[in-house]
Design a protein around this motif. Structure first.
Motif, PDB file in Angstrom:
ATOM      1  N   GLU A 167       1.432   5.737  -4.407  1.00  0.00           N
ATOM      2  CA  GLU A 167       0.961   5.570  -5.781  1.00  0.00           C
ATOM      3  C   GLU A 167      -0.384   4.846  -5.816  1.00  0.00           C
ATOM      4  O   GLU A 167      -1.287   5.233  -6.558  1.00  0.00           O
ATOM      5  N   LYS A 168      -0.523   3.798  -5.007  1.00  0.00           N
ATOM      6  CA  LYS A 168      -1.793   3.062  -4.957  1.00  0.00           C
ATOM      7  C   LYS A 168      -2.907   3.951  -4.415  1.00  0.00           C
ATOM      8  O   LYS A 168      -4.038   3.906  -4.887  1.00  0.00           O
ATOM      9  N   SER A 169      -2.576   4.752  -3.426  1.00  0.00           N
ATOM     10  CA  SER A 169      -3.558   5.665  -2.860  1.00  0.00           C
ATOM     11  C   SER A 169      -4.011   6.686  -3.904  1.00  0.00           C
ATOM     12  O   SER A 169      -5.206   6.980  -4.023  1.00  0.00           O
ATOM     13  N   PHE A 170      -3.066   7.210  -4.665  1.00  0.00           N
ATOM     14  CA  PHE A 170      -3.409   8.178  -5.705  1.00  0.00           C
ATOM     15  C   PHE A 170      -4.252   7.523  -6.793  1.00  0.00           C
ATOM     16  O   PHE A 170      -5.203   8.135  -7.308  1.00  0.00           O
ATOM     17  N   GLU A 171      -3.942   6.280  -7.122  1.00  0.00           N
ATOM     18  CA  GLU A 171      -4.753   5.557  -8.114  1.00  0.00           C
ATOM     19  C   GLU A 171      -6.185   5.368  -7.612  1.00  0.00           C
ATOM     20  O   GLU A 171      -7.137   5.480  -8.395  1.00  0.00           O
ATOM     21  N   ARG A 172      -6.346   5.071  -6.311  1.00  0.00           N
ATOM     22  CA  ARG A 172      -7.692   4.954  -5.745  1.00  0.00           C
ATOM     23  C   ARG A 172      -8.442   6.277  -5.833  1.00  0.00           C
ATOM     24  O   ARG A 172      -9.630   6.315  -6.147  1.00  0.00           O
TER      25      ARG A 172
ATOM     26  N   GLU B 131       0.860  -1.185   0.000  1.00  0.00           N
ATOM     27  CA  GLU B 131       0.000   0.000   0.000  1.00  0.00           C
ATOM     28  C   GLU B 131       0.895   1.233   0.000  1.00  0.00           C
ATOM     29  O   GLU B 131       1.407   1.645   1.019  1.00  0.00           O
TER      30      GLU B 131
ATOM     31  N   GLU C 196      -7.927   8.761  -8.028  1.00  0.00           N
ATOM     32  CA  GLU C 196      -8.284   9.006  -9.425  1.00  0.00           C
ATOM     33  C   GLU C 196      -9.478   8.155  -9.851  1.00  0.00           C
ATOM     34  O   GLU C 196     -10.394   8.655 -10.520  1.00  0.00           O
ATOM     35  N   ALA C 197      -9.492   6.904  -9.470  1.00  0.00           N
ATOM     36  CA  ALA C 197     -10.589   6.019  -9.848  1.00  0.00           C
ATOM     37  C   ALA C 197     -11.910   6.509  -9.260  1.00  0.00           C
ATOM     38  O   ALA C 197     -12.937   6.519  -9.950  1.00  0.00           O
TER      39      ALA C 197
END
Length: 139
Positions: free
Chosen positions: A46-51, A43, A53-54
């Motif tokens: 980058e994963k947080s930012f992808e969440r 986690e 954006e989604a």
């Protein structure tokens, strides 16, 4: 928290109505809770930012019942910019403060059943009494 206060102030400054402001606060709360829930190395920021954006893109197009047209393209850009400068800039700080640390608890199987240490062996049992050194005859 100051984060939510500033997020709400941002929504008011941009003129978001109650629907947009509530959606924004809910999305950011979901992102924050997901980030604080685990300390797993997978986690990352980058994963947080992808969440983020989604979630924003899901609320920026009209495809009922999964996606509702709440934000327009300009709103999404402003929200992403605000989140980059106010949340993701302090991401590691938020992770360090709000992520629960793992703690281990030790317990004895039988209370007060502590095994006493053995008596140490004398040092003479480990060291030889004489040391023999073989010297070459050439020297």
């Amino acid at each position: 928290q100051d984060y939510y206060f500033h997020l709400y102030a941002f929504a008011k400054a941009k003129g978001f109505d109650a629907k947009k402001a509530g959606t924004l606060l809910s999305i950011c709360r979901e992102i924050f809770d997901a980030d604080a829930a685990t300390n797993a190395p997978s986690e990352s920021m980058e994963k947080s930012f992808e969440r983020l954006e989604a979630q924003l893109l899901r609320h920026a197009e009209f495809r009922p019942p999964k996606a509702l047209d709440i934000f327009d393209e300009g709103d999404v850009q402003e929200i992403i910019e605000w989140m980059l400068h106010n949340y993701f800039r302090h991401y590691k700080l938020y992770k360090a403060i709000f992520t629960k640390r793992r703690s281990d608890v030790f317990s004895q199987a039988a209370p007060f059943a502590v095994e006493a240490p053995r008596d140490p062996l004398p040092l003479s049992s480990f060291l030889p009494l004489r040391v023999e050194v073989d010297m070459p005859e050439d020297a």
